[in-house]
Design an enzyme around this catalytic site. Structure first.
Site, PDB file in Angstrom:
ATOM      1  N   LYS A 121     -37.734 -10.069  60.359  1.00 32.52           N
ATOM      2  CA  LYS A 121     -37.578 -11.518  60.246  1.00 32.52           C
ATOM      3  C   LYS A 121     -36.372 -11.845  59.364  1.00 32.52           C
ATOM      4  CE  LYS A 121     -42.419 -12.783  60.815  1.00 32.52           C
ATOM      5  NZ  LYS A 121     -43.132 -11.545  61.068  1.00 32.52           N
ATOM      6  N   HIS A 158     -41.844 -15.474  57.324  1.00 35.45           N
ATOM      7  CA  HIS A 158     -40.544 -16.027  56.946  1.00 35.45           C
ATOM      8  C   HIS A 158     -40.612 -16.640  55.542  1.00 35.45           C
ATOM      9  CE1 HIS A 158     -39.981 -15.774  61.352  1.00 35.45           C
ATOM     10  NE2 HIS A 158     -38.723 -15.535  61.017  1.00 35.45           N
ATOM     11  N   SER A 178     -38.986 -19.216  63.531  1.00 33.65           N
ATOM     12  CA  SER A 178     -40.023 -19.181  62.505  1.00 33.65           C
ATOM     13  C   SER A 178     -41.045 -20.260  62.833  1.00 33.65           C
ATOM     14  CB  SER A 178     -39.405 -19.454  61.130  1.00 33.65           C
ATOM     15  OG  SER A 178     -40.397 -19.829  60.208  1.00 33.65           O
ATOM     16  N   GLY A 192     -43.163 -21.528  60.736  1.00 31.77           N
ATOM     17  CA  GLY A 192     -43.209 -22.462  59.611  1.00 31.77           C
ATOM     18  C   GLY A 192     -41.944 -23.267  59.395  1.00 31.77           C
TER      19      GLY A 192
END
Length: 121
Positions: free
Chosen positions: A23, A49, A90, A92
């Site tokens: 990531k 992330h 991601s 989030g």
């Protein structure tokens, strides 16, 4: 202001693992009341992330710098082939602007083939 600019100039544009799939986050770093720049952080130790962003934010705060996460994705770094592929997103933070990430990586790895795509997770 000069001290803030100096602190900003010491922040590496790219810090990623030497190989593997992992990531990454694209982070805008700012000196108080001053200019900013975007940096790439990607490591295999990060389960999320947010783990990458939180560690980056802590390291920058110790230098008197603030930051915000612009998004994330994944990197596939294959040093034996001199290739890095930027993709994904991601959950989030949303999808980073992979074209910005790619330009940062090209500056750090000028002899690599660096590609990106919005597909994949």
């Amino acid at each position: 202001m000069a001290a803030a600019a100096a602190a900003l100039s010491r922040v590496a544009d790219v810090e990623i693992d030497g190989s593997g799939v992992f990531k990454y986050v694209l982070v805008r770093v700012r000196a108080a009341g001053g200019p900013g720049k975007d940096v790439v952080r990607g490591h295999g130790w990060a389960e999320y992330h947010a783990d990458l962003y939180e560690r980056t934010a802590q390291e920058l705060a110790q230098q008197g710098l603030g930051c915000e996460c612009l998004g994330g994705g994944r990197l596939s770094h294959r040093p034996e082939e001199r290739k890095i592929h930027v993709y994904g997103y991601s959950v989030g933070f949303g999808r980073a602007d992979h074209s910005v990430t790619t330009e940062k990586l090209k500056a750090e790895y000028p002899d690599y083939e660096i590609t990106w795509a919005d597909e994949g997770y």
